[in-house]
Design an enzyme around this catalytic site. Structure first.
Site, PDB file in Angstrom:
ATOM      1  N   HIS A 131      -0.834 -84.368  -0.820  1.00 56.47           N
ATOM      2  CA  HIS A 131      -1.396 -85.474  -0.033  1.00 56.47           C
ATOM      3  C   HIS A 131      -0.860 -85.321   1.392  1.00 56.47           C
ATOM      4  O   HIS A 131       0.254 -84.826   1.592  1.00 56.47           O
ATOM      5  CB  HIS A 131      -0.882 -86.775  -0.665  1.00 56.47           C
ATOM      6  CG  HIS A 131      -1.443 -88.039  -0.114  1.00 56.47           C
ATOM      7  ND1 HIS A 131      -1.035 -88.570   1.076  1.00 56.47           N
ATOM      8  CD2 HIS A 131      -2.369 -88.893  -0.610  1.00 56.47           C
ATOM      9  CE1 HIS A 131      -1.686 -89.711   1.289  1.00 56.47           C
ATOM     10  NE2 HIS A 131      -2.508 -89.924   0.287  1.00 56.47           N
ATOM     11  N   ASP A 208       7.190 -85.862  -4.695  1.00 56.61           N
ATOM     12  CA  ASP A 208       6.315 -86.969  -4.326  1.00 56.61           C
ATOM     13  C   ASP A 208       5.842 -87.595  -5.634  1.00 56.61           C
ATOM     14  O   ASP A 208       5.018 -87.020  -6.352  1.00 56.61           O
ATOM     15  CB  ASP A 208       5.131 -86.432  -3.502  1.00 56.61           C
ATOM     16  CG  ASP A 208       4.132 -87.524  -3.173  1.00 56.61           C
ATOM     17  OD1 ASP A 208       4.302 -88.655  -3.662  1.00 56.61           O
ATOM     18  OD2 ASP A 208       3.184 -87.238  -2.415  1.00 56.61           O
ATOM     19  N   GLN A 211       1.933 -90.766  -7.404  1.00 56.81           N
ATOM     20  CA  GLN A 211       0.990 -90.903  -8.518  1.00 56.81           C
ATOM     21  C   GLN A 211       1.703 -90.924  -9.869  1.00 56.81           C
ATOM     22  O   GLN A 211       1.257 -91.596 -10.788  1.00 56.81           O
ATOM     23  CB  GLN A 211      -0.028 -89.742  -8.500  1.00 56.81           C
ATOM     24  CG  GLN A 211      -0.967 -89.757  -7.314  1.00 56.81           C
ATOM     25  CD  GLN A 211      -1.882 -90.985  -7.285  1.00 56.81           C
ATOM     26  OE1 GLN A 211      -2.182 -91.582  -8.309  1.00 56.81           O
ATOM     27  NE2 GLN A 211      -2.296 -91.382  -6.095  1.00 56.81           N
ATOM     28  N   LYS A 234       0.928 -98.861  -6.125  1.00 56.04           N
ATOM     29  CA  LYS A 234       0.253 -98.008  -7.112  1.00 56.04           C
ATOM     30  C   LYS A 234       0.794 -98.247  -8.514  1.00 56.04           C
ATOM     31  O   LYS A 234       0.412 -97.573  -9.455  1.00 56.04           O
ATOM     32  CB  LYS A 234       0.429 -96.526  -6.739  1.00 56.04           C
ATOM     33  CG  LYS A 234      -0.272 -96.134  -5.440  1.00 56.04           C
ATOM     34  CD  LYS A 234      -0.239 -94.646  -5.241  1.00 56.04           C
ATOM     35  CE  LYS A 234      -0.525 -94.226  -3.818  1.00 56.04           C
ATOM     36  NZ  LYS A 234      -1.909 -94.409  -3.422  1.00 56.04           N
ATOM     37  N   CYS A 372      -7.119 -87.882   1.414  1.00 58.93           N
ATOM     38  CA  CYS A 372      -5.936 -87.497   2.202  1.00 58.93           C
ATOM     39  C   CYS A 372      -5.422 -86.126   1.770  1.00 58.93           C
ATOM     40  O   CYS A 372      -4.202 -85.914   1.659  1.00 58.93           O
ATOM     41  CB  CYS A 372      -4.823 -88.529   2.081  1.00 58.93           C
ATOM     42  SG  CYS A 372      -5.282 -90.109   2.764  1.00 58.93           S
TER      43      CYS A 372
HETATM   44  N1  PLP Z   1       1.392 -89.030  -2.166  1.00 62.56           N
HETATM   45  C1  PLP Z   1       0.363 -89.082  -3.020  1.00 62.56           C
HETATM   46  C2  PLP Z   1       0.213 -88.009  -4.055  1.00 62.56           C
HETATM   47  C3  PLP Z   1      -0.564 -90.119  -2.936  1.00 62.56           C
HETATM   48  O1  PLP Z   1      -1.588 -90.169  -3.795  1.00 62.56           O
HETATM   49  C4  PLP Z   1      -0.376 -91.125  -1.960  1.00 62.56           C
HETATM   50  C5  PLP Z   1      -1.358 -92.201  -1.797  1.00 62.56           C
HETATM   51  O2  PLP Z   1      -2.474 -92.138  -2.254  1.00 62.56           O
HETATM   52  C6  PLP Z   1       0.724 -91.025  -1.099  1.00 62.56           C
HETATM   53  C7  PLP Z   1       1.593 -89.960  -1.235  1.00 62.56           C
HETATM   54  C8  PLP Z   1       0.983 -92.036  -0.042  1.00 62.56           C
HETATM   55  O3  PLP Z   1       1.265 -93.277  -0.603  1.00 62.56           O
HETATM   56  P1  PLP Z   1       1.364 -94.573   0.316  1.00 62.56           P
HETATM   57  O4  PLP Z   1       0.093 -94.630   1.112  1.00 62.56           O
HETATM   58  O5  PLP Z   1       1.491 -95.689  -0.654  1.00 62.56           O
HETATM   59  O6  PLP Z   1       2.554 -94.413   1.176  1.00 62.56           O
END
Ligand code: PLP
Length: 417
Positions: A131, A208, A211, A234, A372
């Site tokens: 992402h 990360d 998810q 999430k 993203c």
């Molecule tokens: N990393 C992953 C794999 C994601 O799916 C997301 C959000 O969709 C993020 C990071 C970023 O999360 P946030 O926007 O809640 O900071």
């Protein structure tokens, strides 16, 4: 109590709502089929009550006040930290830093750990399926410090090509930063193997968990990761709250990420000393209500059981895959052996935005876009995909509605069936 999504759904007021395609109340109202959980999940009444109760009964700033409300707010805030630590099996609550979400957690690590430990010529290994939140902070750091980025490629089935891992390592590799679960393919990456291999080379690993933490049991001690980032929204929690887990051995060595109130020990006009960990990383008044809501979300998820959630999502996703496969021209991207509740697809030559818009008019909320993950889209040679992502409150009937909706989309765009 046996796992029953229909019983759990009763805790989510928004899932009872009906909507009309036009948005006008006078038009036909249809039930909501919400399949955009990888973006944000809904909140059970218990979480909303926890936030409301905080404002009604303990509203105050934390760590500063000596009055009763301040003590109560501080107690609840710190209890949430302990709940997060327990949920991911951290050694201590001090290893949990509250942030605005996964994105801020990654920025914190890149800014604090990265600037302290990386120099020109060092290398970071990421993957091609990250992402943007787990790419751009490292990318900016690489531009600033002259650090080189390398990427683990992904294969057509949506898994990381770990046969390439060893060849990406050099004696300048300092960090591997990868997602535990892909937000596009739903792949649950074999991070245990990545961590084992990296540690055997004395290289740290950042996960990360945006998810994964909401969908599968995550145990940082068992994984032995150095960092883990996650977002509250999430995982049934409020927006604007998340956390960064940092292994104790790094915490004392990492400098603060932001400066101001709350994060200091003593201050003079020309210098300052920092508070103990984790407070030195939490400058300013924190999102107290959000943290308390996240604590309540963790109670809620723990009661259902992360193993139950994962097992149910495996069944639901397999069912969705089988049903979607029956639609000709529909191409699902990836087919990883270990998968969470995420399916990305393309329907003939119909642009994903048109599919998403049409489905929305049918009361079905999916995501259409690059999610993203533009470098990943570029490798797939598509501008975007449609993404359906599930949670424990989704049902097989909702998958059937998705399939019916997609069949209508095809007919509307004159593709027949
Ligand atoms: N990393 C992953 C794999 C994601 O799916 C997301 C959000 O969709 C993020 C990071 C970023 O999360 P946030 O926007 O809640 O900071």
């Amino acid at each position: 109590m046996p796992f029953d999504p229909n019983v759990l759904r009763r805790d989510f007021p928004i899932l009872k709502k009906k909507f009309s395609a036009s948005g006008k109340e006078s038009d036909k109202q249809i039930p909501l089929v919400y399949l955009d959980n990888a973006s944000a999940t809904h909140k059970p009444r218990q979480v909303m009550d926890a936030v409301k109760n905080y404002y009604e009964e303990s509203n105050s700033n934390v760590h500063r006040a000596i009055h009763k409300l301040g003590e109560k707010a501080t107690y609840l805030y710190e209890e949430s930290r302990k709940k997060i630590a327990g949920f991911i099996n951290a050694e201590s609550a001090n290893e949990i830093i509250f942030t605005r979400g996964a994105t801020e957690s990654i920025n914190l690590a890149a800014s604090s750990w990265g600037r302290k430990f990386l120099v020109d010529g060092d290398e970071i290994i990421l993957s091609e399926m990250e992402h943007h939140s787990n790419l751009i902070p490292w990318q900016q750091l690489s531009i600033e410090l002259g650090v080189k980025l390398k990427f683990i490629p992904f294969l057509e089935n949506g898994t990381l090509d770990l046969s390439k891992l060893e060849s990406l390592f050099s004696d300048r590799t300092r960090l591997v930063a990868v997602t535990q679960m892909s937000n596009v393919f739903g792949t649950i990456n074999n991070v245990k193997e990545i961590i084992r291999f990296s540690h055997s080379r004395n290289v740290s690993v950042f996960l990360d968990g945006a998810q994964s933490v909401s969908h599968i049991p995550v145990d940082v001690k068992d994984l032995d990761c150095d960092f883990l980032a996650a977002s509250g929204h999430k995982m049934c929690g409020p927006t604007g709250i998340g956390f960064l887990y940092v292994k104790r051995k790094w915490l004392d060595q990492m400098p603060p990420y932001q400066f101001g109130g709350e994060m200091i020990g003593s201050v003079w006009l020309d210098r300052a000393e920092w508070a103990e960990i984790p407070y030195k990383f939490e400058a300013g008044t924190p999102n107290v209500a959000g943290a308390i809501g996240l604590g309540s979300a963790i109670d809620y998820l723990s009661k259902i059981g992360m193993k139950n959630i994962h097992e149910y999502e495996i069944k639901l996703t397999a069912y969705a895959r089988e049903k979607l496969k029956e639609i000709s021209d529909l191409k699902i991207f990836g087919n990883p052996p270990e998968q969470g509740g995420v399916l990305s697809f393309y329907l003939g030559k119909i642009h994903p935005h048109d599919v998403g818009q049409f489905l929305d008019n049918e009361g079905i909320a999916v995501r259409a876009g690059h999610h993203c993950a533009q470098p990943l889209m570029r490798k797939l040679a598509v501008p975007a995909t449609v993404r359906a992502s599930f949670y424990f409150y989704n049902t097989h009937e909702e998958i059937d509605k998705l399939v019916e909706g997609i069949i209508k989309v095809r007919k509307f765009f004159n593709h027949g069936i």
